[in-house]
Design a protein around this motif. Structure first.
Motif, PDB file in Angstrom:
ATOM      1  N   ASP A  84      44.177  49.177  57.968  1.00  0.00           N
ATOM      2  CA  ASP A  84      44.095  48.120  56.908  1.00  0.00           C
ATOM      3  C   ASP A  84      43.279  48.733  55.639  1.00  0.00           C
ATOM      4  O   ASP A  84      42.248  49.478  55.826  1.00  0.00           O
ATOM      5  N   THR A  85      43.427  48.243  54.462  1.00  0.00           N
ATOM      6  CA  THR A  85      42.788  48.719  53.387  1.00  0.00           C
ATOM      7  C   THR A  85      42.203  47.521  52.525  1.00  0.00           C
ATOM      8  O   THR A  85      41.805  47.694  51.330  1.00  0.00           O
ATOM      9  N   ALA A  86      42.226  46.420  53.198  1.00  0.00           N
ATOM     10  CA  ALA A  86      41.516  45.082  52.321  1.00  0.00           C
ATOM     11  C   ALA A  86      40.163  45.743  51.625  1.00  0.00           C
ATOM     12  O   ALA A  86      39.265  46.211  52.249  1.00  0.00           O
ATOM     13  N   VAL A  87      40.080  45.200  50.475  1.00  0.00           N
ATOM     14  CA  VAL A  87      38.708  45.537  49.801  1.00  0.00           C
ATOM     15  C   VAL A  87      37.614  45.190  50.572  1.00  0.00           C
ATOM     16  O   VAL A  87      36.486  45.978  50.580  1.00  0.00           O
ATOM     17  N   ASP A  88      37.339  44.018  51.356  1.00  0.00           N
ATOM     18  CA  ASP A  88      36.070  43.743  51.783  1.00  0.00           C
ATOM     19  C   ASP A  88      36.293  44.204  53.570  1.00  0.00           C
ATOM     20  O   ASP A  88      35.376  43.593  54.213  1.00  0.00           O
ATOM     21  N   LEU A  89      37.191  45.141  53.634  1.00  0.00           N
ATOM     22  CA  LEU A  89      37.257  45.319  55.197  1.00  0.00           C
ATOM     23  C   LEU A  89      35.883  45.727  55.846  1.00  0.00           C
ATOM     24  O   LEU A  89      35.618  45.580  56.835  1.00  0.00           O
ATOM     25  N   ARG A  90      35.315  46.954  55.055  1.00  0.00           N
ATOM     26  CA  ARG A  90      34.329  47.516  55.833  1.00  0.00           C
ATOM     27  C   ARG A  90      33.202  46.715  56.199  1.00  0.00           C
ATOM     28  O   ARG A  90      32.470  46.451  57.113  1.00  0.00           O
ATOM     29  N   GLU A  91      32.908  45.743  55.096  1.00  0.00           N
ATOM     30  CA  GLU A  91      31.603  44.605  55.214  1.00  0.00           C
ATOM     31  C   GLU A  91      32.201  43.785  56.176  1.00  0.00           C
ATOM     32  O   GLU A  91      31.217  43.232  56.961  1.00  0.00           O
ATOM     33  N   ARG A  92      33.333  43.215  56.398  1.00  0.00           N
ATOM     34  CA  ARG A  92      33.866  42.312  57.507  1.00  0.00           C
ATOM     35  C   ARG A  92      33.567  43.091  58.958  1.00  0.00           C
ATOM     36  O   ARG A  92      33.240  42.305  59.784  1.00  0.00           O
ATOM     37  N   CYS A  93      33.889  44.370  58.981  1.00  0.00           N
ATOM     38  CA  CYS A  93      33.827  45.087  60.159  1.00  0.00           C
ATOM     39  C   CYS A  93      32.388  45.222  60.439  1.00  0.00           C
ATOM     40  O   CYS A  93      31.875  44.899  61.880  1.00  0.00           O
ATOM     41  N   LEU A  94      31.616  45.478  59.617  1.00  0.00           N
ATOM     42  CA  LEU A  94      29.941  45.762  59.992  1.00  0.00           C
ATOM     43  C   LEU A  94      29.495  44.298  60.106  1.00  0.00           C
ATOM     44  O   LEU A  94      28.543  44.232  61.260  1.00  0.00           O
TER      45      LEU A  94
END
Length: 128
Positions: A84-94
């Motif tokens: 997944d390459t969604a822009v806010d992906l890292r923030e959502r996962c964290l």
């Protein structure tokens, strides 16, 4: 070291298993989030690798279930492994409780760097 990889794609599991085998790391596989949660009940792991997009329960929901546990298993370091390459992906996962995020296709150096970071953070008392 004992790692659980929750990933529905058999080839992705095989690639990561081959990488971990090189370092002598034991990897247990779960084909779904539901199976992974059951395995966590039965075994202890040093790190959990979790895919985000799986049939049934997705990875974000699975991470929520893991972090909601009232025991040490709920504090096991979690690395999201995703395409997944969604822009806010890292923030959502964290925000869901993941400790790090790496992207597919998985490169061995990136996988080992992420594992080293989350384990070092655990030892420094920053996680859990």
């Amino acid at each position: 070291m004992n790692v659980l990889f929750i990933e529905d794609d058999r080839m992705n599991r095989r690639v990561v298993r081959d990488m971990l085998d090189v370092a002598g790391v034991t990897m247990v596989e779960a084909e779904s989030a539901e199976d992974g949660l059951g395995i966590i009940d039965e075994q202890d792991f040093d790190i959990l690798l979790v895919d985000l997009r799986m049939p049934g329960m997705d990875g974000i929901t699975a991470i929520g279930h893991i972090r909601a546990r009232g025991d040490a298993k709920g504090r096991t370091p979690i690395i999201v492994v995703t395409a997944d390459t969604a822009v806010d992906l890292r923030e959502r996962c964290l925000a869901a409780g993941a400790d790090d995020v790496i992207f597919k296709p998985v490169a061995m150096d990136i996988l080992f760097d992420a594992m080293g970071r989350v384990l070092a953070s655990r030892e420094d008392g920053m996680i859990g």
